[in-house]
Design a protein around this motif. Sequence first.
Motif, PDB file in Angstrom:
ATOM      1  N   ARG A 175       0.834  -1.207   0.000  1.00  0.00           N
ATOM      2  CA  ARG A 175       0.000   0.000   0.000  1.00  0.00           C
ATOM      3  C   ARG A 175       0.867   1.254   0.000  1.00  0.00           C
ATOM      4  O   ARG A 175       1.986   1.235   0.487  1.00  0.00           O
ATOM      5  CB  ARG A 175      -0.884   0.049   1.270  1.00  0.00           C
ATOM      6  CG  ARG A 175      -1.989  -0.989   1.314  1.00  0.00           C
ATOM      7  CD  ARG A 175      -3.325  -0.392   0.933  1.00  0.00           C
ATOM      8  NE  ARG A 175      -4.357  -1.401   0.990  1.00  0.00           N
ATOM      9  CZ  ARG A 175      -5.236  -1.507   1.981  1.00  0.00           C
ATOM     10  NH1 ARG A 175      -5.189  -0.674   2.997  1.00  0.00           N
ATOM     11  NH2 ARG A 175      -6.163  -2.431   1.939  1.00  0.00           N
ATOM     12  N   GLY A 176       0.302   2.349  -0.488  1.00  0.00           N
ATOM     13  CA  GLY A 176       1.007   3.625  -0.425  1.00  0.00           C
ATOM     14  C   GLY A 176       0.294   4.675  -1.245  1.00  0.00           C
ATOM     15  O   GLY A 176      -0.689   4.393  -1.937  1.00  0.00           O
ATOM     16  N   VAL A 177       0.777   5.911  -1.177  1.00  0.00           N
ATOM     17  CA  VAL A 177       0.217   6.988  -1.998  1.00  0.00           C
ATOM     18  C   VAL A 177       0.619   6.710  -3.445  1.00  0.00           C
ATOM     19  O   VAL A 177       1.804   6.565  -3.755  1.00  0.00           O
ATOM     20  CB  VAL A 177       0.740   8.369  -1.544  1.00  0.00           C
ATOM     21  CG1 VAL A 177       0.230   9.467  -2.476  1.00  0.00           C
ATOM     22  CG2 VAL A 177       0.326   8.648  -0.105  1.00  0.00           C
TER      23      VAL A 177
ATOM     24  N   ALA B 187      -6.887   0.095  -2.526  1.00  0.00           N
ATOM     25  CA  ALA B 187      -6.489   0.410  -1.151  1.00  0.00           C
ATOM     26  C   ALA B 187      -7.720   0.357  -0.260  1.00  0.00           C
ATOM     27  O   ALA B 187      -7.822   1.077   0.736  1.00  0.00           O
ATOM     28  CB  ALA B 187      -5.802   1.770  -1.065  1.00  0.00           C
TER      29      ALA B 187
ATOM     30  N   ASN C 112      -9.319   3.084   2.171  1.00  0.00           N
ATOM     31  CA  ASN C 112      -8.449   4.263   2.261  1.00  0.00           C
ATOM     32  C   ASN C 112      -8.880   5.347   1.259  1.00  0.00           C
ATOM     33  O   ASN C 112      -9.577   5.064   0.290  1.00  0.00           O
ATOM     34  CB  ASN C 112      -6.994   3.875   1.981  1.00  0.00           C
ATOM     35  CG  ASN C 112      -6.356   3.148   3.155  1.00  0.00           C
ATOM     36  OD1 ASN C 112      -7.047   2.638   4.032  1.00  0.00           O
ATOM     37  ND2 ASN C 112      -5.041   3.082   3.165  1.00  0.00           N
TER      38      ASN C 112
ATOM     39  N   ASP D 165      -4.468   7.013  -2.084  1.00  0.00           N
ATOM     40  CA  ASP D 165      -3.787   5.744  -1.806  1.00  0.00           C
ATOM     41  C   ASP D 165      -4.177   4.694  -2.843  1.00  0.00           C
ATOM     42  O   ASP D 165      -5.244   4.764  -3.446  1.00  0.00           O
ATOM     43  CB  ASP D 165      -4.182   5.205  -0.421  1.00  0.00           C
ATOM     44  CG  ASP D 165      -3.644   6.060   0.719  1.00  0.00           C
ATOM     45  OD1 ASP D 165      -2.872   6.995   0.446  1.00  0.00           O
ATOM     46  OD2 ASP D 165      -4.005   5.794   1.879  1.00  0.00           O
ATOM     47  N   ASN D 166      -3.304   3.713  -3.010  1.00  0.00           N
ATOM     48  CA  ASN D 166      -3.678   2.521  -3.756  1.00  0.00           C
ATOM     49  C   ASN D 166      -2.855   1.359  -3.230  1.00  0.00           C
ATOM     50  O   ASN D 166      -1.979   1.539  -2.383  1.00  0.00           O
ATOM     51  CB  ASN D 166      -3.524   2.698  -5.267  1.00  0.00           C
ATOM     52  CG  ASN D 166      -4.625   1.956  -6.034  1.00  0.00           C
ATOM     53  OD1 ASN D 166      -5.118   0.920  -5.590  1.00  0.00           O
ATOM     54  ND2 ASN D 166      -5.014   2.497  -7.177  1.00  0.00           N
TER      55      ASN D 166
ATOM     56  N   GLU E 144      -1.628   1.849   7.689  1.00  0.00           N
ATOM     57  CA  GLU E 144      -1.387   3.297   7.676  1.00  0.00           C
ATOM     58  C   GLU E 144      -0.453   3.688   8.815  1.00  0.00           C
ATOM     59  O   GLU E 144      -0.244   2.909   9.742  1.00  0.00           O
ATOM     60  CB  GLU E 144      -2.711   4.061   7.814  1.00  0.00           C
ATOM     61  CG  GLU E 144      -3.709   3.819   6.701  1.00  0.00           C
ATOM     62  CD  GLU E 144      -5.033   4.535   6.966  1.00  0.00           C
ATOM     63  OE1 GLU E 144      -5.120   5.733   6.672  1.00  0.00           O
ATOM     64  OE2 GLU E 144      -5.961   3.884   7.477  1.00  0.00           O
TER      65      GLU E 144
END
Length: 446
Positions: A11-13, A99, A102, A106-107, A415
Amino acid sequence: MGKYFGTDGVRGVANKELTAELAYRIGRAGGYVLTGQASKPKVVIGMDTRISGLMLESALVAGLLSIGANVVRLGVVSTPAVAYLTRILGADAGVMISASHNPVEDNGIKFFGSDGFKLSDETELQIEELLDKEVDELPRPVGGDLGSVEVDEHSKLKYLEHLKSTITSSFAGLKIVLDCANGAAFELAPKLFRELGADVITLAAEPNGLNINDHCGSTHPEKLKEEVVRHGADLGLAFDGDADRLIAIDELGQEVDGDHILCICGEAMNRAGKLKESTIVTTVMSNIGFYKATEQLGLNTAKTAVGDRYVMAEMRKGGYNLGGEQSGHVIFLDYNTTGDGILTAIQLVDTLRKADKKLSELKQLMVQYPQVLVNVRVQDKSKYNGNTAIAEAIASVEKTLGDNGRVLVRPSGTESLIRVMAEGPDKAELERYVADIAGVVERELV
């Protein structure tokens, strides 16, 4: 958890932390590990409605094709649809780009093995080791040995047919409001419920790439509560962005969370002789009221760490077929290999139909104790473990609550948050206790 994989995939931006370059590398490494020695392996890919989905899908597909894997693009489908179709289509692996609940920026990338289950820690570690290698020595086939792409817009209908086969009731005469979170459920859920005979009213079923989970869905059911009451509906059902969670709303506009749903469905399954070992698997986040209710109903419970992967591991180990989380992540293992919001929704409505009762009546199987949860955003959640000041703050509140409540403080798996939760008979007191602990967390970690 590893360097790349959290409790639910990578996960992340999007385009900042989870870049197209990283997605390409994940496609190569993940595809190689999961497809093993298969000749011309097949990988299915689905995604939710985020604007970054196509960017990441394109990069993932490129990575997979470059190691010789054939790719089947399912388009916008739910996470559980990918898990189911991975098995049904005989794929060597499945990938979901989402994601979940979220926000839109995010994805994530989540893998499934050929059996439709999420990956083990060991498999994720193998992928991480390849990602960290300085030189990419994975195969680079040429000519006819490269992979190919197939667009499959019909298999998601096989998934809906499978869901229909799990229940026996008609939903004719029921008015149901569906909140699709402007996510993966936007097409599938309304279609299924209409085909089952329900009078369907939709909310947040017009995704534009930017509005997923935006003041809608299972984490924001406020509008759904209003609409259920305004329309005089029998109930409301809210999914999250990738439709692996469900939160229900009764006809009075009151929330029915995962604990309640597990109680309602578990009790009905047990009476029908279908609940294996008369046991429901839940996490440490389940409400005290859930455990008191299951005891009165003669049901057994097994408790795990937070995260549906841990619930699933316990279910498979113990041979259980019902488990889930308070957040609405419910696993009916007889019918799918992961939490499934749409499946849970029709199982719940089927249970209501067979009982000939309103959701507000069945909800009374369990009395929910007040629970206060605060999320504290921190710089580095890894510094939580071993922090003496936070441990002392928790111990002080636990001593005050005694046997009448409990405290749970834990880092989020997905997160940069520390979650501070307390349960007990007096909500005002709990809010004070949680604020005290959260204050210490902020002072120590922010």
